[in-house]
Design an enzyme around this catalytic site. Structure first.
Site, PDB file in Angstrom:
ATOM      1  N   LYS A  53       0.735  -0.933   0.191  1.00 39.92           N
ATOM      2  CA  LYS A  53      -0.003  -0.337   0.884  1.00 39.92           C
ATOM      3  C   LYS A  53       0.610   1.204   0.231  1.00 39.92           C
ATOM      4  O   LYS A  53       0.465   2.459  -0.943  1.00 39.92           O
ATOM      5  CB  LYS A  53      -0.332  -0.357   1.413  1.00 39.92           C
ATOM      6  CG  LYS A  53      -2.045  -0.771   1.078  1.00 39.92           C
ATOM      7  CD  LYS A  53      -2.967  -1.231   2.026  1.00 39.92           C
ATOM      8  CE  LYS A  53      -3.618  -2.383   1.885  1.00 39.92           C
ATOM      9  NZ  LYS A  53      -4.417  -2.919   3.199  1.00 39.92           N
ATOM     10  N   GLN A  97      -5.239  -1.699   9.373  1.00 40.00           N
ATOM     11  CA  GLN A  97      -4.751  -3.190   8.832  1.00 40.00           C
ATOM     12  C   GLN A  97      -5.247  -3.542   9.783  1.00 40.00           C
ATOM     13  O   GLN A  97      -5.230  -4.296  10.339  1.00 40.00           O
ATOM     14  CB  GLN A  97      -3.566  -3.812   8.676  1.00 40.00           C
ATOM     15  CG  GLN A  97      -2.879  -4.495   8.003  1.00 40.00           C
ATOM     16  CD  GLN A  97      -3.719  -4.632   6.111  1.00 40.00           C
ATOM     17  OE1 GLN A  97      -3.660  -3.276   5.656  1.00 40.00           O
ATOM     18  NE2 GLN A  97      -4.187  -5.817   5.831  1.00 40.00           N
ATOM     19  N   ASP A 120     -11.023   2.633   3.293  1.00 37.86           N
ATOM     20  CA  ASP A 120     -11.532   0.740   3.212  1.00 37.86           C
ATOM     21  C   ASP A 120     -13.235   0.844   3.075  1.00 37.86           C
ATOM     22  O   ASP A 120     -13.613  -0.538   2.846  1.00 37.86           O
ATOM     23  CB  ASP A 120     -11.406   0.507   4.583  1.00 37.86           C
ATOM     24  CG  ASP A 120      -9.765  -0.582   4.583  1.00 37.86           C
ATOM     25  OD1 ASP A 120      -9.428  -0.994   3.293  1.00 37.86           O
ATOM     26  OD2 ASP A 120      -9.572  -0.482   5.813  1.00 37.86           O
TER      27      ASP A 120
HETATM   28  N1  GUN Z   1      -6.193  -7.046   5.557  1.00 40.91           N
HETATM   29  C1  GUN Z   1      -7.274  -7.832   4.365  1.00 40.91           C
HETATM   30  N2  GUN Z   1      -7.666  -7.333   3.374  1.00 40.91           N
HETATM   31  C2  GUN Z   1      -7.502  -5.733   4.205  1.00 40.91           C
HETATM   32  C3  GUN Z   1      -8.179  -4.885   3.979  1.00 40.91           C
HETATM   33  O1  GUN Z   1      -9.019  -4.368   2.708  1.00 40.91           O
HETATM   34  N3  GUN Z   1      -8.507  -3.435   4.345  1.00 40.91           N
HETATM   35  C4  GUN Z   1      -7.606  -3.592   5.800  1.00 40.91           C
HETATM   36  N4  GUN Z   1      -8.045  -2.527   6.673  1.00 40.91           N
HETATM   37  N5  GUN Z   1      -7.263  -5.049   6.100  1.00 40.91           N
HETATM   38  C5  GUN Z   1      -7.315  -5.902   5.832  1.00 40.91           C
END
Ligand code: GUN
Length: 293
Positions: A53, A97, A120
């Site tokens: 990211k 996350q 998100d």
């Molecule tokens: N963990 C795995 N996929 C995601 C996601 O799309 N967003 C977040 N915040 N955590 C994750």
């Protein structure tokens, strides 16, 4: 023969657009979007996601800040960091996350994120806005699926869609998005209690598989000419690979490829779209903040 939906190509095209829009906004406002990512603990898979990211944010010309917190961080400490970032005008988007350590309530943390910075699209406010069809930051994976359908000009109006899986991250939001005015699909959402799944999938024009079971959707479950979108990312044992596994989807690709009109491969289909849509959401949040919307 089916058309293979190239998620990498579509993702690249959207990233080019984000990059140029970011440059224009920088020229106009003297600022760029900033994405803040919080990771609690040291789970290797999560660390990789966070690094990916950050790399994408840099490529888009964004500012970014990673917040690495130790496993023993308390819920209170995490909540206070989220609140601090909510108040910080330099921050456009906040992503915590998941999964979080067991002693921290994911719900409480997600619910604390300011809806305007919820890149998100996981907060109850974002979910509500999505449900009633108002402008919002939509969850990234379903938003990526919509972009793929649009790019390949796959019609959804009047089409029967079977969504396999009812998760808050994929199944529910993609169903919501496809049934909105403008998309106009007839959507059925299946879950593990659904009797005779095949009855639904054989009847569907578009199948979206998000169950997390390798090769769940088989050739005899899909009708000729259907569109198959595979959201699965599963580790499947493979002794010929150095890691001992390979990544496979929820669909038996080899059985489906000749039958479908369109199909997404794994990897290289839906996967590349998720982080790109996270960047798109960060830009959208930034634009709304500088343009006072
Ligand atoms: N963990 C795995 N996929 C995601 C996601 O799309 N967003 C977040 N915040 N955590 C994750």
């Amino acid at each position: 023969m089916s058309t293979i939906i190239d998620g990498k190509k579509v993702s690249l095209a959207i990233r080019e657009k984000i990059l140029s829009e970011t440059q224009l906004l920088k020229a106009e406002y003297g600022r760029v979007p900033r994405l803040d990512v919080i990771l609690v603990g040291s789970d290797p898979a999560s660390q990789t996601y966070v690094a990916t990211k950050a790399k994408a944010a840099i490529e888009m010309g964004f500012e970014h800040q990673d917040h690495y917190l130790p496993e023993e961080t308390t819920e209170e400490e995490l909540l206070s960091l989220v609140k601090e970032l909510n108040e910080d005008e330099r921050v456009s988007g906040i992503l915590v996350q998941l999964p979080l350590p067991k002693h921290i309530s994911e719900e409480k943390v997600i619910h604390t994120i300011d809806v305007k910075k919820d890149v998100d699209g996981f907060t109850p406010e974002s979910t509500g806005l999505l449900a009633i069809g108002e402008p919002c930051l939509a969850p990234c994976t379903p938003a990526g699926i919509i972009e793929l359908l649009k790019y390949y000009e796959i019609p959804t109006a009047g089409k029967k869609v079977a969504v396999l899986g009812r998760s808050n991250i994929v199944g529910k939001p993609i169903a919501m998005m496809l049934m909105q005015k403008g998309m106009d699909a007839t959507v059925t959402v299946l879950n593990s209690y659904t009797p005779d799944v095949r009855e639904f999938t054989l009847n569907a024009d578009i199948i979206i598989a998000a169950v997390g079971i390798p090769f769940y959707l088989r050739g005899d479950m899909v009708r000729e000419g259907a569109v198959v979108i595979d959201v699965g990312i599963n580790r499947y044992p493979d002794a010929t690979k150095k890691k001992g596994y390979r990544v496979v989807g929820d669909c038996a690709y080899d059985e489906l490829a000749d039958k479908c009109s369109y199909i997404t491969p794994v990897p290289g289909g839906v996967g590349p779209m998720t982080i790109t849509m996270l960047m798109a959401n960060t830009l959208k949040a930034f634009r709304a903040s500088v343009e006072g919307r």
